[in-house]
Design an enzyme around this catalytic site. Structure first.
Site, PDB file in Angstrom:
ATOM      1  N   CYS A  24       0.846  -1.193   0.000  1.00 48.48           N
ATOM      2  CA  CYS A  24       0.000   0.000   0.000  1.00 48.48           C
ATOM      3  C   CYS A  24       0.877   1.237   0.000  1.00 48.48           C
ATOM      4  O   CYS A  24       2.105   1.155   0.009  1.00 48.48           O
ATOM      5  CB  CYS A  24      -0.936   0.000   1.197  1.00 48.48           C
ATOM      6  SG  CYS A  24      -0.064   0.099   2.781  1.00 48.48           S
ATOM      7  N   CYS A  27       3.646   1.756   2.545  1.00 51.60           N
ATOM      8  CA  CYS A  27       4.895   1.039   2.289  1.00 51.60           C
ATOM      9  C   CYS A  27       5.857   1.902   1.477  1.00 51.60           C
ATOM     10  O   CYS A  27       7.078   1.843   1.663  1.00 51.60           O
ATOM     11  CB  CYS A  27       4.629  -0.258   1.526  1.00 51.60           C
ATOM     12  SG  CYS A  27       3.665  -1.486   2.438  1.00 51.60           S
ATOM     13  N   ASP A 447      10.858  26.570 -32.340  1.00 48.91           N
ATOM     14  CA  ASP A 447      11.985  26.932 -33.187  1.00 48.91           C
ATOM     15  C   ASP A 447      11.499  26.784 -34.633  1.00 48.91           C
ATOM     16  O   ASP A 447      10.518  26.087 -34.886  1.00 48.91           O
ATOM     17  CB  ASP A 447      13.150  25.997 -32.904  1.00 48.91           C
ATOM     18  CG  ASP A 447      14.292  26.180 -33.890  1.00 48.91           C
ATOM     19  OD1 ASP A 447      14.741  27.322 -34.059  1.00 48.91           O
ATOM     20  OD2 ASP A 447      14.706  25.178 -34.511  1.00 48.91           O
ATOM     21  N   ASP A 664      14.908  21.334 -32.092  1.00 42.02           N
ATOM     22  CA  ASP A 664      15.624  20.128 -32.517  1.00 42.02           C
ATOM     23  C   ASP A 664      17.129  20.291 -32.575  1.00 42.02           C
ATOM     24  O   ASP A 664      17.840  19.316 -32.767  1.00 42.02           O
ATOM     25  CB  ASP A 664      15.130  19.685 -33.897  1.00 42.02           C
ATOM     26  CG  ASP A 664      15.682  20.565 -35.007  1.00 42.02           C
ATOM     27  OD1 ASP A 664      15.764  21.792 -34.805  1.00 42.02           O
ATOM     28  OD2 ASP A 664      16.035  20.017 -36.075  1.00 42.02           O
ATOM     29  N   ASP A 668      19.093  24.892 -29.466  1.00 43.42           N
ATOM     30  CA  ASP A 668      17.793  24.966 -28.782  1.00 43.42           C
ATOM     31  C   ASP A 668      17.864  24.388 -27.363  1.00 43.42           C
ATOM     32  O   ASP A 668      16.921  24.566 -26.580  1.00 43.42           O
ATOM     33  CB  ASP A 668      16.726  24.188 -29.571  1.00 43.42           C
ATOM     34  CG  ASP A 668      16.434  24.820 -30.915  1.00 43.42           C
ATOM     35  OD1 ASP A 668      16.431  26.055 -30.996  1.00 43.42           O
ATOM     36  OD2 ASP A 668      16.206  24.071 -31.882  1.00 43.42           O
TER      37      ASP A 668
END
Length: 774
Positions: A24, A27, A447, A664, A668
């Site tokens: 549970c 824990c 971008d 990409d 960036d």
């Protein structure tokens, strides 16, 4: 020129550990506390749904101290045995000492197969159902009484054999000075069983005053709930299993002119792998011979096969089409794209969302509070009514109804399902924080180059003067034959495309870009640095290059000056073709970075969801304005350095916006890290993907809206699950304390709550990209 800087934090070492014995949410807090107390551990995060802990440290991590700490806390520990996890451990060069010794699970021995899983549930049900027979017959008007000795014989194996797991786990919790769900079940059912034995042995006892059915049925229902919960967990983890199934076990390697079938683990970088039609590609590499269509759908979400030719990269796990490929191996094992994807999905599913912190704080004190409430319930009913039987049964109902399983599973179950379905559709969510933050995004910053555009130049306009368009392109293509320059390749690709479209065999001699027709051969090719090239084609001394070159050669550009100015204003690069001997203009060629086919749809879908769009680019203002107009982007800024982009991100965040940055390139990376959520294109630089929390596996900007969509739906499931889990306990405990819940009903409700939370999360598996607004 200014250089962008990315903070370089102290490198962290991480280790995943499978934890046995958690039942549970309480824990989770105890395991995290035990691991965090180990010297050198910086942080520990535990996921109940995956039953895995992630430990981080500034130094290489030893497994044995962690195992010992968990053993002392009452839990078993092992190193993950999945291929991805093993690759994760080995791939970073920090394999912990003692890993081999700890590979097997440690701690309490599991139950025998005959008493665990579905078999255990079935045995418990068969023993418990006869105990319910009198209750069922009473409802039909028949009074049936089972002798007390038979009730004892039926309930005892359920209590102490099939329910032994609750005693073991409860004792470990007590030994560690804490409590958990197992302790609540063990105390509650033992109380009902003990009261029944006492009543049976008392002089005035009878079968009417026994509660064996309550203890046996509660254990059966809890076992059933845990079994169903486990099945649902496995369904939530189906994305991992689907990715792992893509790993070919063998590869056909060509060495010394002969083909050898070898285990995939023995393939080395540089080996040539032979991939026959219909086979799954075993390695990441580059095609050196052959052409085929390749199905990468389970990695990228792209439903259609993609063409692969000589020089193209292929990814391990993809399925080859109908062509034979020879692939030069570039990456194997833990360094392949598939291994990295599996690793990242596992980490995302095992990560803890910020919203889970509230649940952990509640769970840390939940069990002690429940034990106190149960004691108060028993005392109140005993002193208030003098009925010890009713007092015990109501206390048992409080203990059983209050098990915090649903609280612990509410968040991780939704995260597992959400990240899994996203990965199947090409959206790789690397951590739970990104998943949670993405649902609140108000502005997406793009971008331009490589994100909204193709990222490579293409021939966008061809305007002849004194020659027809077809001849102009043929002359330019002949001059560029064999060129590696980006603009030269754009000319050759345009010529090849026109040849294919018009089926004119005279265009390209062998059907490959760059092979000019026999009648148009360039001779005397000379590079003119910074200006262009000169050559003789079809007997004509030609010049191809910039405006500067044309002016140096006194070529009159006025006939096409207006068109050139318009094209340059739209962000295109203009080259001129002229007859050098006669100083006569033959035409112009314009080059631009074309938009990705889905860029318009990507922006439209974001606007439809009420999300603003901004474009930041290092390109010139003309190119930026052209893209912004074409896509209807809300705002744009051009001529930006990497640090400038980061500054703009900070300005937008200061306005109270939640920002997603999509890029990409290496430049960036700072902006991706500065945004609330960084979204990188897998077709871009590795630095961008490392800085981003989300990676789009097929570089499609339309997936940005899908990433936000699945985030919103996942966070909605988390809120739904937490609401019902809290409501369940807030409503159930008072009802049980008031004597309005039978322990059997409480046990069934407790089991149902955990299963319902996971099943609600599993509804996310039906999600598909591109569906309406969230």
């Amino acid at each position: 020129m200014r250089q962008s800087s990315i903070p370089s934090p102290q490198p962290m070492h991480s280790l995943s550990i499978d934890v046995a014995g958690m039942s549970c949410a309480s824990c989770v807090a105890r395991v995290e506390k035990a691991l965090a107390a180990v010297p050198g551990v910086s942080s520990a995060s535990v996921n109940l749904a995956t039953e895995r802990a992630q430990v981080e440290s500034s130094a290489p991590i030893e497994f044995e101290p962690l195992r010992a700490a968990l053993d002392k806390a009452g839990y078993g520990a092992s190193l993950p045995s999945s291929p991805a996890s093993a690759a994760d451990t080995a791939g970073d060069g920090h394999t912990p000492a003692g890993a081999a010794a700890g590979a097997a699970a440690t701690g309490p021995a599991p139950q025998s197969s005959a008493l665990s899983g579905g078999r255990g549930v079935l045995m418990a049900a068969l023993l418990s159902l006869p105990l319910l027979a009198p209750m069922a017959m009473d409802g039909l008007g028949y009074h049936l009484m089972i002798p007390a000795a038979i009730q004892l014989a039926l309930a005892t194996p359920v209590q102490f054999m099939l329910g032994a797991r609750f005693y073991r786990a409860g004792w470990r919790a007590l030994r560690a000075g804490t409590g958990n769900m197992d302790l609540l079940v063990a105390i509650g059912t033992s109380a009902a069983y003990g009261l029944s034995v006492y009543q049976m042995l008392s002089p005035t006892g009878s079968a009417h005053n026994l509660y064996f059915e309550a203890s046996a049925v509660v254990i059966t229902l809890v076992l059933l709930g845990k079994w169903l919960e486990g099945r649902a967990r496995r369904q939530a983890a189906s994305a991992i299993r689907a990715l792992q199934s893509l790993r070919p076990e063998t590869a056909r390697v060509r060495r010394d002119g002969a083909d050898h079938d070898l285990p995939a683990a023995q393939v080395k970088v540089g080996d040539v792998v032979v991939v026959r039609p219909g086979e799954r590609i075993a390695v990441d590499g580059v095609v050196i011979e052959g052409a085929s269509d390749v199905d990468e759908s389970l990695l990228t979400g792209e439903s259609l096969p993609v063409a692969r030719h000589v020089g193209d990269r292929v990814t391990g796990g993809a399925i080859n089409g109908d062509g034979l490929l020879l692939v030069r191996t570039a990456a194997v094992g833990a360094e392949t794209t598939l291994a990295r994807v599996i690793r990242l999905v596992e980490e995302a599913q095992g990560a803890k969302a910020p919203v889970q912190r509230l649940v952990d704080k509640v769970s840390a004190v939940f069990v002690p509070v429940v034990l106190a409430l149960a004691a108060l319930t028993q005392a109140g009913w005993w002193f208030g009514t003098g009925d010890i039987e009713r007092a015990v049964i109501n206390a048992v109902a409080v203990l059983v109804i209050a098990c915090p399983c649903a609280l612990g599973l509410a968040t991780p179950a939704a995260i597992m399902a959400g990240t899994g379905v996203a990965a199947r559709h090409g959206i790789l969510i690397k951590d739970a924080t990104a998943l949670e933050l993405a649902h609140g995004i108000t502005t997406v910053v793009f971008d331009k180059t490589g994100t909204l555009t193709q990222g490579r130049p293409a021939l966008t306009a061809l305007i002849p003067h004194g020659a027809d368009e077809a001849r102009l392109l043929r002359l330019a293509a002949a001059m560029q034959r064999g060129s590696e320059h980006a603009l030269g390749r754009a000319v050759l690709e345009a010529a090849a495309a026109r040849a294919a479209a018009h089926a004119e065999g005279a265009w390209i001699g062998d059907g490959q870009p760059g092979a000019a027709a026999p009648g148009l051969t360039a001779n005397g090719l000379t590079a003119l640095p910074g200006r262009g090239i000169s050559a003789s084609v079809d007997g004509l001394p030609l010049l191809l290059g910039s405006t500067r070159l044309m002016r140096e050669q006194h070529i009159d550009l006025s006939p096409l000056a207006a068109q050139a100015a318009e094209l340059e204003g739209a962000g295109n690069t203009v080259s001129w073709l002229a007859d050098g001997a006669r100083h006569q203009l033959l035409g112009l060629l314009a080059f631009g970075d074309p938009l990705k086919p889905t860029a318009m749809r990507a922006v439209e879908r974001l606007h439809a969801r009420g999300i603003a769009t901004v474009m930041l680019t290092g390109d010139n203002q003309g190119a930026a304005d052209a893209v912004a107009r074409a896509l209807n982007v809300g705002a744009t800024a051009a001529n930006l350095l990497p640090d400038d982009k980061t500054g703009r991100i900070a300005e937008l965040k200061a306005e109270g916006r939640v920002i997603a940055m999509v890029g990409d390139g290496i430049n960036d990376a700072p902006a991706l890290a500065a945004a609330d959520v960084g979204i990188a294109m897998s077709s871009g630089a590795d630095a961008a993907m490392h800085a981003a929390g989300v990676t789009l596996m097929r570089g499609d900007p339309a997936l940005v809206a899908d990433a936000i969509d699945i985030s919103r739906r996942t966070f909605r499931k988390i809120r739904q699950n937490l609401f019902w889990a809290f409501v369940y306990n807030l409503a159930g405990i008072p009802l049980a304390a008031a004597g309005l819940l039978n322990p059997m009903v409480a046990g069934g409700a407790m089991a149902l709550s955990s299963v319902s939370v996971i099943c609600n999360a599993l509804l996310l598996r039906r999600w598909k990209p591109g569906r309406g607004k969230p």
